[in-house]
Design a protein around this motif. Structure first.
Motif, PDB file in Angstrom:
ATOM      1  N   HIS A   1      73.555  75.067  15.073  1.00  0.00           N
ATOM      2  CA  HIS A   1      72.267  74.381  15.145  1.00  0.00           C
ATOM      3  C   HIS A   1      71.114  75.370  15.325  1.00  0.00           C
ATOM      4  N   ALA A   2      71.347  76.451  16.052  1.00  0.00           N
ATOM      5  CA  ALA A   2      70.304  77.458  16.279  1.00  0.00           C
ATOM      6  C   ALA A   2      69.795  78.014  14.947  1.00  0.00           C
ATOM      7  N   PHE A   3      70.729  78.226  14.014  1.00  0.00           N
ATOM      8  CA  PHE A   3      70.332  78.704  12.679  1.00  0.00           C
ATOM      9  C   PHE A   3      69.417  77.692  12.001  1.00  0.00           C
ATOM     10  N   PHE A   4      69.744  76.408  12.124  1.00  0.00           N
ATOM     11  CA  PHE A   4      68.970  75.390  11.423  1.00  0.00           C
ATOM     12  C   PHE A   4      67.611  75.131  12.074  1.00  0.00           C
ATOM     13  N   ILE A   5      67.483  75.453  13.341  1.00  0.00           N
ATOM     14  CA  ILE A   5      66.148  75.395  13.950  1.00  0.00           C
ATOM     15  C   ILE A   5      65.257  76.457  13.301  1.00  0.00           C
ATOM     16  N   VAL A   6      65.815  77.654  13.132  1.00  0.00           N
ATOM     17  CA  VAL A   6      65.084  78.720  12.429  1.00  0.00           C
ATOM     18  C   VAL A   6      64.780  78.285  10.999  1.00  0.00           C
ATOM     19  N   PHE A   7      65.746  77.579  10.389  1.00  0.00           N
ATOM     20  CA  PHE A   7      65.551  77.077   9.024  1.00  0.00           C
ATOM     21  C   PHE A   7      64.371  76.112   8.953  1.00  0.00           C
ATOM     22  N   ILE A   8      64.240  75.244   9.956  1.00  0.00           N
ATOM     23  CA  ILE A   8      63.105  74.302   9.978  1.00  0.00           C
ATOM     24  C   ILE A   8      61.790  75.069  10.044  1.00  0.00           C
ATOM     25  N   PHE A   9      61.723  76.062  10.935  1.00  0.00           N
ATOM     26  CA  PHE A   9      60.518  76.884  11.025  1.00  0.00           C
ATOM     27  C   PHE A   9      60.212  77.515   9.661  1.00  0.00           C
TER      28      PHE A   9
ATOM     29  N   ALA B   1      74.352  66.595  16.557  1.00  0.00           N
ATOM     30  CA  ALA B   1      74.992  65.565  17.382  1.00  0.00           C
ATOM     31  C   ALA B   1      76.301  65.106  16.767  1.00  0.00           C
ATOM     32  N   ASN B   2      76.291  64.847  15.479  1.00  0.00           N
ATOM     33  CA  ASN B   2      77.484  64.357  14.788  1.00  0.00           C
ATOM     34  C   ASN B   2      78.622  65.370  14.867  1.00  0.00           C
ATOM     35  N   ASP B   3      78.322  66.630  14.608  1.00  0.00           N
ATOM     36  CA  ASP B   3      79.336  67.681  14.620  1.00  0.00           C
ATOM     37  C   ASP B   3      79.921  67.847  16.020  1.00  0.00           C
ATOM     38  N   ALA B   4      79.065  67.896  17.030  1.00  0.00           N
ATOM     39  CA  ALA B   4      79.525  68.107  18.410  1.00  0.00           C
ATOM     40  C   ALA B   4      80.424  66.972  18.885  1.00  0.00           C
ATOM     41  N   ILE B   5      80.041  65.747  18.606  1.00  0.00           N
ATOM     42  CA  ILE B   5      80.816  64.598  19.081  1.00  0.00           C
ATOM     43  C   ILE B   5      82.156  64.497  18.357  1.00  0.00           C
ATOM     44  N   MET B   6      82.136  64.671  17.035  1.00  0.00           N
ATOM     45  CA  MET B   6      83.383  64.569  16.270  1.00  0.00           C
ATOM     46  C   MET B   6      84.365  65.663  16.665  1.00  0.00           C
ATOM     47  N   GLN B   7      83.876  66.876  16.816  1.00  0.00           N
ATOM     48  CA  GLN B   7      84.760  67.990  17.167  1.00  0.00           C
ATOM     49  C   GLN B   7      85.307  67.852  18.583  1.00  0.00           C
ATOM     50  N   SER B   8      84.481  67.382  19.501  1.00  0.00           N
ATOM     51  CA  SER B   8      84.915  67.291  20.902  1.00  0.00           C
ATOM     52  C   SER B   8      85.930  66.178  21.122  1.00  0.00           C
ATOM     53  N   SER B   9      85.958  65.183  20.247  1.00  0.00           N
ATOM     54  CA  SER B   9      86.867  64.051  20.453  1.00  0.00           C
ATOM     55  C   SER B   9      88.333  64.487  20.429  1.00  0.00           C
ATOM     56  N   ASN B  10      88.635  65.579  19.709  1.00  0.00           N
ATOM     57  CA  ASN B  10      90.016  66.072  19.636  1.00  0.00           C
ATOM     58  C   ASN B  10      90.200  67.411  20.333  1.00  0.00           C
ATOM     59  N   SER B  11      89.243  67.798  21.148  1.00  0.00           N
ATOM     60  CA  SER B  11      89.262  69.135  21.752  1.00  0.00           C
ATOM     61  C   SER B  11      90.450  69.351  22.682  1.00  0.00           C
ATOM     62  N   LEU B  12      90.858  68.322  23.426  1.00  0.00           N
ATOM     63  CA  LEU B  12      91.971  68.490  24.366  1.00  0.00           C
ATOM     64  C   LEU B  12      93.302  68.643  23.632  1.00  0.00           C
ATOM     65  N   TYR B  13      93.445  67.981  22.500  1.00  0.00           N
ATOM     66  CA  TYR B  13      94.648  68.172  21.690  1.00  0.00           C
ATOM     67  C   TYR B  13      94.670  69.577  21.102  1.00  0.00           C
ATOM     68  N   GLU B  14      93.517  70.011  20.634  1.00  0.00           N
ATOM     69  CA  GLU B  14      93.435  71.327  19.993  1.00  0.00           C
ATOM     70  C   GLU B  14      93.722  72.455  20.979  1.00  0.00           C
ATOM     71  N   TYR B  15      93.268  72.278  22.223  1.00  0.00           N
ATOM     72  CA  TYR B  15      93.459  73.313  23.241  1.00  0.00           C
ATOM     73  C   TYR B  15      94.443  72.846  24.316  1.00  0.00           C
ATOM     74  N   SER B  16      95.463  72.131  23.890  1.00  0.00           N
ATOM     75  CA  SER B  16      96.432  71.587  24.845  1.00  0.00           C
ATOM     76  C   SER B  16      97.134  72.684  25.644  1.00  0.00           C
ATOM     77  N   TYR B  17      97.280  73.873  25.039  1.00  0.00           N
ATOM     78  CA  TYR B  17      97.944  74.967  25.752  1.00  0.00           C
ATOM     79  C   TYR B  17      97.125  75.463  26.936  1.00  0.00           C
ATOM     80  N   LEU B  18      95.814  75.210  26.902  1.00  0.00           N
ATOM     81  CA  LEU B  18      94.966  75.608  28.026  1.00  0.00           C
ATOM     82  C   LEU B  18      94.906  74.530  29.103  1.00  0.00           C
ATOM     83  N   VAL B  19      95.164  73.290  28.706  1.00  0.00           N
ATOM     84  CA  VAL B  19      95.130  72.185  29.670  1.00  0.00           C
ATOM     85  C   VAL B  19      96.173  72.394  30.762  1.00  0.00           C
ATOM     86  N   LYS B  20      97.294  72.991  30.391  1.00  0.00           N
ATOM     87  CA  LYS B  20      98.396  73.164  31.339  1.00  0.00           C
ATOM     88  C   LYS B  20      98.262  74.427  32.187  1.00  0.00           C
TER      89      LYS B  20
END
Length: 266
Positions: A123-131, A83-102
């Motif tokens: 996360h899929a890797f870490f689910i396997v890690f939990i198992f 959750a933390n990784d997804a939210i933090m990364q997505s907060s700047n996603s439009l700046y990072e991919y600004s060339y696609l916005v246009k």
């Protein structure tokens, strides 16, 4: 039948596009480093190792319900890391991919979701890690272990809504990423990652259950440790999905409403 086929073809195309962009996003994030994409897995593993050494070896924390502390901690910590990784990364996603916005033909709604998808791959890797770690400790196997995929799906739906909301607002308010970082730090302690609901005041726990992440974090732990299914929390499940649908729709409509201004501001 033709309409249904067209819908399925479109869904298949968008999922394929999303997966391709998510893989590229991961490679781009760690480009130039010697470890490359391995750092996406090494960093959380080191954190888990540190928690194990500090709390189980150093402080010698007592087992929780006759289960080693690290097994009690890992499922909830893995859920929160996603959750933390997804939210933090997505907060700047439009700046990072600004060339696609246009680009007129590109579905810019996918841009924040790419960040959620790239975090999901890790996360899929870490689910396997939990198992693996539960089997390594020779814990009793419960059929409910596989319900972790239900909680992963539920969390992903919540994260998509949040990603649309924070990414669109960050275009207008550049401090959003910093505010999100602070809120995530608060949210970490509002979710039962490091604390046990059974040892807390029931009234306080009932208030904390209003946080949708409570349902997810505790759910990850319960399916592995106690063999409890999500169906045993009917009221909490209903509340979570109502809250998630509201956040999902709110995020979508805010993103859709503000998207016409993105090309001018980015």
């Amino acid at each position: 039948m033709s309409k249904l086929k067209n819908i399925l073809n479109k869904c298949s195309y968008y999922l394929k596009t999303l997966f391709q962009f998510a893989c590229k996003d991961l490679k781009k994030r760690y480009a130039g480093s010697i470890g490359g994409i391995l750092w996406a897995y090494i960093q959380p593993l080191i954190s888990i190792l540190v928690f194990w050494f500090v709390f189980q070896v150093g402080f010698k924390n007592s087992p929780v319900d006759n289960v080693p502390f690290i097994l009690w901690l890992v499922p909830s910590y893995v859920a929160w890391t996603y959750a933390n990784d997804a939210i933090m990364q997505s907060s700047n996603s439009l700046y990072e991919y600004s060339y696609l916005v246009k680009k007129v033909k590109f579905k810019i709604q996918l841009l924040p979701v790419i960040k959620v998808a790239s975090a999901l791959i890790i996360h899929a890797f870490f689910i396997v890690f939990i198992f693996g770690i539960y089997m390594g400790y020779k814990m009793p196997f419960y059929g409910t272990w596989f319900q972790v995929f239900y909680y992963t799906f539920a969390l992903s739906c919540l994260l998509v809504g949040i990603s649309w909301l924070v990414s669109s607002l960050s275009v207008f308010w550049k401090d959003i990423s910093q505010i999100v970082n602070v809120l995530l730090q608060i949210g970490f302690w509002m979710a039962p990652v490091f604390w046990n609901p059974d040892t807390m005041n029931p009234t306080v726990v009932n208030v904390l259950k209003l946080n949708p992440f409570y349902y997810i974090v505790q759910g990850y732990r319960e399916v592995f440790m106690y063999g409890k299914g999500f169906y045993e929390h009917q009221f909490l499940s209903i509340y979570f999905w109502i809250a998630t649908i509201i956040i999902f729709l709110l995020g979508y409509f805010v993103f859709k409403r503000l998207s016409k201004h993105f090309p001018d501001l980015l």
